[in-house]
Every structure is written in structure tokens, then in C-alpha cells.
Design a protein around this motif. Structure first.
Motif, PDB file in Angstrom:
ATOM      1  N   ILE A 179       0.817  -1.217   0.000  1.00  0.00           N
ATOM      2  CA  ILE A 179       0.000   0.000   0.000  1.00  0.00           C
ATOM      3  C   ILE A 179       0.851   1.267   0.000  1.00  0.00           C
ATOM      4  CG2 ILE A 179      -1.508   1.416   1.477  1.00  0.00           C
ATOM      5  CD1 ILE A 179      -3.160  -0.963   2.041  1.00  0.00           C
ATOM      6  N   ARG A 180       1.899   1.278   0.819  1.00  0.00           N
ATOM      7  CA  ARG A 180       2.700   2.492   0.977  1.00  0.00           C
ATOM      8  C   ARG A 180       4.182   2.171   0.877  1.00  0.00           C
ATOM      9  NH1 ARG A 180       2.295   5.686   6.541  1.00  0.00           N
ATOM     10  NH2 ARG A 180       0.203   6.125   5.762  1.00  0.00           N
TER      11      ARG A 180
ATOM     12  N   ALA B 190      -6.626   3.530   8.412  1.00  0.00           N
ATOM     13  CA  ALA B 190      -5.512   2.592   8.571  1.00  0.00           C
ATOM     14  C   ALA B 190      -4.186   3.333   8.546  1.00  0.00           C
ATOM     15  CB  ALA B 190      -5.558   1.539   7.474  1.00  0.00           C
ATOM     16  N   GLY B 191      -4.096   4.356   7.679  1.00  0.00           N
ATOM     17  CA  GLY B 191      -2.861   5.133   7.598  1.00  0.00           C
ATOM     18  C   GLY B 191      -2.576   5.900   8.866  1.00  0.00           C
ATOM     19  N   GLN B 192      -3.608   6.472   9.485  1.00  0.00           N
ATOM     20  CA  GLN B 192      -3.429   7.230  10.736  1.00  0.00           C
ATOM     21  C   GLN B 192      -3.042   6.302  11.883  1.00  0.00           C
ATOM     22  OE1 GLN B 192      -7.286   9.110  10.725  1.00  0.00           O
ATOM     23  NE2 GLN B 192      -6.471  11.050   9.941  1.00  0.00           N
TER      24      GLN B 192
ATOM     25  N   GLY C  92      -5.092   8.061  -0.623  1.00  0.00           N
ATOM     26  CA  GLY C  92      -5.427   7.309   0.576  1.00  0.00           C
ATOM     27  C   GLY C  92      -4.234   7.040   1.467  1.00  0.00           C
ATOM     28  N   ASP C  93      -4.113   5.795   1.913  1.00  0.00           N
ATOM     29  CA  ASP C  93      -3.063   5.420   2.865  1.00  0.00           C
ATOM     30  C   ASP C  93      -1.703   5.241   2.203  1.00  0.00           C
ATOM     31  OD1 ASP C  93      -4.821   5.438   5.019  1.00  0.00           O
ATOM     32  OD2 ASP C  93      -5.446   3.371   4.653  1.00  0.00           O
TER      33      ASP C  93
END
Length: 351
Positions: free
Chosen positions: A108-109, A195-197, A271-272
């Protein structure tokens, strides 16, 4: 070949630096770890799709590990009970990682991953029926370069910090960073947190209070000096660092594998996938872009080069050239060497 040396090896034992002086290449070692395991991929002993960890958030592959997309954003696996001794023991960390979920789903990241990089590469080597030290030595021998994973018994350039009192600017940065930590904690604990936070909160919780572990000078302590810390420390001269990078491009890896390593793995924006802020000691990796262990760096004139930087300003890069690529390695033992690194890169860009 241009091979220059200047300065002193430490504050307390000011031996002059020579072209044969060994430096701790710090995070640059991640690039050579990648080359070592990519040779195993070319030999068919492991693949980029090999699963290194199963988790409820997805499978972590070797490709995820080498491209900083594994989702393991913490300083190190383990909670608040993690000690500096544990932080320097790869076997202890490996056991903790197997039992711990990544903070984000793999892929994702893309964001700099600290100890998890070496731990996952170590796992890949096990699956290839070898060990990390053997894979590293095989690459170094093929490159005909002296690259040491263990602290050398002979004198080497000791990592040091600038000897001065904290300035108002320094104190302001620390206060602002603490404020960001509080904000990230509040966002991550909110019932509506993404989810990212939540991942950012988990990352900052693992860093906060352990900043001194990241100062390159911390590696002078007896505990890390007696351990192998892949991805965090290794030792080489500037000449051998450059030689190993050139060999990876022309000898140790096939052109197909080099191209694969150079290809960006940065996920699409949104997003994330957006990287969160990193602590100040890792700010050189903020918004960094990677292929497979190869960092895609930008020169002051905005041209892109391949290689890897270190948190203290050291770097090794391959510069494009019509006739033959130019390889440059700049190693510094001051923790505030980033300014000098920018000047060196500017000079290289002009040349």
C-alpha cells in the motif's frame, strides 16, 4: 579515478582520514543487501514473489521487503519493553517480527523501513538455504570489494556529532516534532482513524524516546560493535563502496535484473499510500522512492540517479553518462554531513 580523503577519524583520537580509512556506511548497506539477495533470485534459489511473512493484512513478499513496501514501519518489532540490547540482536528481533503484524497491508505504501529490511532479507536467505552473511560475502567477493558486516578490529572513522550546544533552531525542531507526535497519537487513537493514521501512530510510538539509538555515534557502543546489524551498519572505504556499486551494475547482476532493481515500486498516490512524516534523524528518506534496494535520488538540477543515501549524508550513486556511467561514493563520519553531501552532489551535477 578520483579518490580524495580529508579530516580526522574521531574527536578523541584524531587520526587523519586516508583513502584506506574504513567508514560505517550505515543505510547504504541496504543497497548491498539487496544486491546480495537478488543474486540468489537470479540463481533460482528464491523469487521476488517468495512469501516471507503471512499476516492477516496480507502476504509480505521479498519484493515488498526490498522496495520498502512491507508495511513494517516501526523502528523495530516489539513493544515498549524493547531494550537497546534487543535492538542489536537480529535473532531476538526476527522472533518478534514473525509474531507481529505489519502496521499497513503490504504494497500500500512505500516508506523507509528500518530494522525490518534486514530482518526480512535474512528470512529470504534462510528460505534459499543460506545465511545473510554468506550471501553478503558472495556478492562482495564477486565485486572484488572489501565490505565488512562486522565491526573491524582495525581503527575506522568513528561516527560523531557536531560538538556544539543545541541552538534555538534545534530546540524548536524538537518541540515541533513532539507536537507532531502528540497529534499523530490523537489521530491514531480516534474512533474514526484510518488505517494510515493508525499506522503513523504505531510508527511514532516505536520511535519516541529512542531517538538516541539512531545517532550513528550510538553504534560505537560495545553492544552494537559485537553484533551483525544488516541494513544498519557495515564498513568499507569510499573506493570499495563505489567499486561494489559499479560491479553490481556491470558484473554481479544481469542487465535484466539491474533494470528490475531500478524500476520504481512506488504505489499510486491516494489514501493510505501517502507517506507520513519521519523523525528528524531519518528526514533524508522522507518521500524517498525505491526500486529493489536502489534509491532513486535527485541531483540539484532535478536529474535522477540511482544508488543509496545514509542518514548522516553519506551516499553512493551511479550517474548517467553517454559513454560510461560514473559512480561516486562520499562517506562522512559526522552525523550532520548532509550539507556537505548536497555540495558534492551539486559539483557532480555540474561535471
Amino acid at each position: 579515478l578520483v579518490d580524495l580523503a580529508l579530516g580526522h577519524s574521531s574527536w578523541l583520537n584524531p587520526l587523519p582520514v586516508t583513502t584506506d580509512t574504513l567508514f560505517n556506511i550505515l543505510e547504504i548497506s541496504k543497497m548491498f543487501l539487496s544486491f546480495s539477495v537478488l543474486r540468489l533470485v537470479e540463481q533460482g534459489r528464491v523469487s521476488l514473489k517468495t512469501v516471507l511473512q503471512e499476516s492477516s493484512k496480507g502476504k509480505v513478499s521479498l519484493e515488498n521487503a526490498l522496495s520498502h513496501t512491507s508495511g513494517h514501519l516501526k523502528l523495530a518489532p516489539g513493544g515498549s519493553e524493547l531494550s537497546f540490547r534487543d535492538f542489536c540482536d537480529m535473532d531476538v528481533l526476527a522472533k518478534k517480527m514473525v509474531a507481529e503484524e505489519p502496521l499497513l497491508a503490504p504494497g500500500i505504501r512505500q516508506q523507509y523501513q528500518h530494522t525490518s529490511f534486514g530482518l526480512l532479507v535474512q528470512e529470504a536467505c534462510k528460505l534459499a538455504n543460506t545465511n545473510l552473511s554468506a550471501a553478503w560475502k558472495s556478492f562482495a567477493d564477486e565485486a572484488n570489494a572489501t565490505l565488512l558486516l562486522h565491526s573491524p578490529s582495525s581503527p575506522y572513522a568513528q561516527p560523531v556529532s557536531q560538538m556544539r550546544s543545541p541552538s534555538l533552531e534545534d530546540l524548536g525542531k524538537r518541540m515541533e516534532e513532539f507536537e507532531h507526535f502528540i497529534d499523530a497519537t490523537n489521530r491514531g487513537k480516534s474512533k474514526t482513524a484510518t488505517a494510515g493514521q493508525k499506522a503513523e501512530h504505531g510508527m511514532w510510538m516505536s520511535f519516541f524516546g529512542r531517538e538516541h539509538w539512531f545517532n550513528p555515534a550510538a553504534l560505537n557502543r560495545e553492544i552494537p560493535k559485537t553484533h551483525v546489524l544488516p541494513g544498519r551498519q557495515a564498513f568499507a572505504t569510499a573506493k570499495d563502496t563505489a567499486k561494489a556499486l559499479r560491479a553490481a551494475h556491470g558484473t554481479c547482476l544481469s542487465q535484466r535484473m539491474w533494470n528490475e532493481a531500478a524500476r520504481s515500486r512506488k504505489p499510486p498516490k491516494g489514501g493510505d499510500s501517502e507517506p507520513c512524516r519521519l523523525p528528524h534523524h531519518l528526514e533524508r528518506f522522507q518521500n524517498a522512492e525505491w526500486g529493489l534496494g536502489l534509491q532513486r535520488l535527485r541531483l540539484p538540477d532535478d536529474r535522477e540517479v540511482l544508488g543509496h543515501a545514509a542518514c548522516n549524508g553519506s551516499f553512493a550513486v551511479l550517474l548517467p553518462n553517454q559513454s560510461r556511467p560514473v559512480v561516486a561514493a562520499f562517506l562522512v563520519n559526522r552525523s550532520d554531513g548532509a550539507v556537505a553531501a548536497e555540495r558534492i552532489l551539486s559539483a557532480l551535477a555540474e561535471m
